[in-house]
Design a protein around this motif. Structure first.
Motif, PDB file in Angstrom:
ATOM      1  N   SER A  70      24.978  23.790  70.956  1.00 47.65           N
ATOM      2  CA  SER A  70      26.262  23.783  71.655  1.00 47.65           C
ATOM      3  C   SER A  70      27.377  23.651  70.629  1.00 47.65           C
ATOM      4  N   PRO A  71      28.479  24.398  70.819  1.00 45.24           N
ATOM      5  CA  PRO A  71      29.601  24.197  69.895  1.00 45.24           C
ATOM      6  C   PRO A  71      30.246  22.838  70.140  1.00 45.24           C
ATOM      7  N   VAL A  72      30.760  22.246  69.070  1.00 38.48           N
ATOM      8  CA  VAL A  72      31.454  20.964  69.199  1.00 38.48           C
ATOM      9  C   VAL A  72      32.752  21.212  69.954  1.00 38.48           C
ATOM     10  N   ILE A  73      33.026  20.360  70.922  1.00 35.74           N
ATOM     11  CA  ILE A  73      34.223  20.519  71.745  1.00 35.74           C
ATOM     12  C   ILE A  73      35.411  19.877  71.046  1.00 35.74           C
ATOM     13  N   SER A  74      36.496  20.633  70.921  1.00 37.87           N
ATOM     14  CA  SER A  74      37.711  20.107  70.292  1.00 37.87           C
ATOM     15  C   SER A  74      38.475  19.229  71.286  1.00 37.87           C
ATOM     16  N   LYS A  75      39.473  18.537  70.794  1.00 31.84           N
ATOM     17  CA  LYS A  75      40.266  17.647  71.652  1.00 31.84           C
ATOM     18  C   LYS A  75      41.014  18.424  72.721  1.00 31.84           C
ATOM     19  N   GLN A  76      41.423  19.669  72.414  1.00 35.11           N
ATOM     20  CA  GLN A  76      42.141  20.478  73.397  1.00 35.11           C
ATOM     21  C   GLN A  76      41.237  20.923  74.537  1.00 35.11           C
ATOM     22  N   ASP A  77      39.938  21.067  74.264  1.00 38.78           N
ATOM     23  CA  ASP A  77      38.994  21.554  75.275  1.00 38.78           C
ATOM     24  C   ASP A  77      38.269  20.443  76.019  1.00 38.78           C
ATOM     25  N   LYS A  78      38.675  19.193  75.827  1.00 42.07           N
ATOM     26  CA  LYS A  78      38.006  18.096  76.541  1.00 42.07           C
ATOM     27  C   LYS A  78      38.148  18.308  78.038  1.00 42.07           C
ATOM     28  N   GLY A  79      37.095  18.037  78.743  1.00 34.02           N
ATOM     29  CA  GLY A  79      37.078  18.229  80.187  1.00 34.02           C
ATOM     30  C   GLY A  79      36.398  19.525  80.585  1.00 34.02           C
ATOM     31  N   LYS A  80      36.326  20.492  79.689  1.00 32.39           N
ATOM     32  CA  LYS A  80      35.630  21.745  79.971  1.00 32.39           C
ATOM     33  C   LYS A  80      34.130  21.547  79.762  1.00 32.39           C
ATOM     34  N   ALA A  81      33.348  22.262  80.513  1.00 31.16           N
ATOM     35  CA  ALA A  81      31.890  22.202  80.350  1.00 31.16           C
ATOM     36  C   ALA A  81      31.510  22.966  79.083  1.00 31.16           C
ATOM     37  N   PRO A  82      30.726  22.372  78.200  1.00 33.36           N
ATOM     38  CA  PRO A  82      30.364  23.063  76.961  1.00 33.36           C
ATOM     39  C   PRO A  82      29.343  24.164  77.215  1.00 33.36           C
ATOM     40  N   GLU A  83      29.409  25.200  76.392  1.00 27.61           N
ATOM     41  CA  GLU A  83      28.393  26.246  76.438  1.00 27.61           C
ATOM     42  C   GLU A  83      27.166  25.704  75.718  1.00 27.61           C
ATOM     43  N   ILE A  84      25.983  25.931  76.309  1.00 24.08           N
ATOM     44  CA  ILE A  84      24.750  25.445  75.703  1.00 24.08           C
ATOM     45  C   ILE A  84      23.747  26.589  75.684  1.00 24.08           C
ATOM     46  N   TYR A  85      23.165  26.826  74.503  1.00 26.03           N
ATOM     47  CA  TYR A  85      22.110  27.820  74.354  1.00 26.03           C
ATOM     48  C   TYR A  85      20.803  27.068  74.200  1.00 26.03           C
ATOM     49  N   THR A  86      19.794  27.417  75.000  1.00 26.81           N
ATOM     50  CA  THR A  86      18.471  26.792  74.886  1.00 26.81           C
ATOM     51  C   THR A  86      17.415  27.875  74.720  1.00 26.81           C
ATOM     52  N   ASP A  87      16.357  27.528  74.017  1.00 29.16           N
ATOM     53  CA  ASP A  87      15.249  28.460  73.835  1.00 29.16           C
ATOM     54  C   ASP A  87      14.004  27.656  73.483  1.00 29.16           C
ATOM     55  N   LYS A  88      12.853  28.302  73.623  1.00 27.91           N
ATOM     56  CA  LYS A  88      11.580  27.667  73.279  1.00 27.91           C
ATOM     57  C   LYS A  88      10.859  28.533  72.254  1.00 27.91           C
ATOM     58  N   PHE A  89      10.069  27.865  71.413  1.00 26.04           N
ATOM     59  CA  PHE A  89       9.246  28.541  70.420  1.00 26.04           C
ATOM     60  C   PHE A  89       8.026  27.676  70.180  1.00 26.04           C
ATOM     61  N   PHE A  90       7.075  28.145  69.382  1.00 27.24           N
ATOM     62  CA  PHE A  90       5.815  27.440  69.194  1.00 27.24           C
ATOM     63  C   PHE A  90       5.564  27.143  67.720  1.00 27.24           C
ATOM     64  N   PHE A  91       5.222  25.886  67.438  1.00 20.99           N
ATOM     65  CA  PHE A  91       4.787  25.499  66.108  1.00 20.99           C
ATOM     66  C   PHE A  91       3.316  25.855  65.996  1.00 20.99           C
ATOM     67  N   THR A  92       2.973  26.659  65.020  1.00 20.33           N
ATOM     68  CA  THR A  92       1.589  27.044  64.786  1.00 20.33           C
ATOM     69  C   THR A  92       1.011  26.172  63.670  1.00 20.33           C
ATOM     70  N   PRO A  93      -0.302  26.198  63.469  1.00 19.07           N
ATOM     71  CA  PRO A  93      -0.887  25.419  62.380  1.00 19.07           C
ATOM     72  C   PRO A  93      -0.620  26.018  60.994  1.00 19.07           C
ATOM     73  N   ALA A  94       0.042  27.167  60.926  1.00 21.59           N
ATOM     74  CA  ALA A  94       0.327  27.808  59.637  1.00 21.59           C
ATOM     75  C   ALA A  94       1.212  26.902  58.779  1.00 21.59           C
ATOM     76  N   GLU A  95       1.116  27.093  57.452  1.00 23.27           N
ATOM     77  CA  GLU A  95       1.898  26.255  56.546  1.00 23.27           C
ATOM     78  C   GLU A  95       3.394  26.496  56.715  1.00 23.27           C
ATOM     79  N   LYS A  96       3.809  27.761  56.924  1.00 27.97           N
ATOM     80  CA  LYS A  96       5.227  28.092  57.098  1.00 27.97           C
ATOM     81  C   LYS A  96       5.408  29.006  58.286  1.00 27.97           C
TER      82      LYS A  96
END
Length: 185
Positions: free
Chosen positions: A126-152
């Motif tokens: 989510s972007p940090v909300i500035s003082k001018q934008d207080k009171g507005k609902a923040p935009e939030i991006y969510t996603d899922k991914f998987f940690f595998t046993p691979a080293e990287k």
């Protein structure tokens, strides 16, 4: 300047003795070290002044060490941050790509022991909300991914919004980490 009379160097106004001397005459009788101080040749040099004494050398080495530490900390304190999540080391960066959009890069590194979390992980940005934008609902991006046993592992997500400063929350199993990132170039 007081006038000199014929009485051998006495001032006619007050009667006090006036002394006259020649610097060249005095330096002819001086030691070679004193004559070297008055020569037009340059002094001992900056290097000798910096390291001539142990205290000066210690001060120079200390200044050099502080400069090196500042340079190293500024290089590692850039727009990429790392956290320990489920035993994995996770490095995060938000970078503007060629198309002008922002992308989140995640790089997971597993330790050699192999005793780490594998499975579903989630991210919220989510972007940090500035003082001018207080009171507005923040935009939030969510996603899922998987940690595998691979080293990287590497993951990349494009953000659907703009900003310069972001709050990022990562979750792996029941462990949750939050951090603040600035968008890089």
């Amino acid at each position: 300047m007081a006038d000199r009379d014929s009485s051998g160097g006495k001032n006619t106004d007050t009667g006090e003795a006036v002394f006259y001397y020649s610097r060249e005459h005095r330096l002819k009788r001086a030691s070679p070290a004193v004559r070297a101080l008055y020569d037009d040749a340059p002094g001992p040099g900056i290097v000798r002044n910096l390291i001539g004494k142990k205290s000066n050398l210690f001060l120079l080495v200390s200044i050099f060490m502080v400069c090196v530490m500042l340079a190293l900390s500024s290089r590692s304190g850039g727009s990429e941050k790392g956290v320990d999540l489920g035993g994995n080391t996770v490095a995060l960066a938000i970078v503007r790509n060629d198309r002008g959009t922002l992308s989140v890069f995640i790089q997971k590194t597993a330790p050699p022991s192999g005793e780490v979390y594998t499975g579903e992980a989630a991210i919220a940005v989510s972007p940090v909300i500035s003082k001018q934008d207080k009171g507005k609902a923040p935009e939030i991006y969510t996603d899922k991914f998987f940690f595998t046993p691979a080293e990287k592992d590497e993951y990349r997500f494009e953000l659907p919004f703009e900003g310069k400063d972001f709050l990022v929350v990562l979750q792996a199993g029941t462990e949750r980490k939050g951090l603040r990132l600035k968008a890089g170039k």
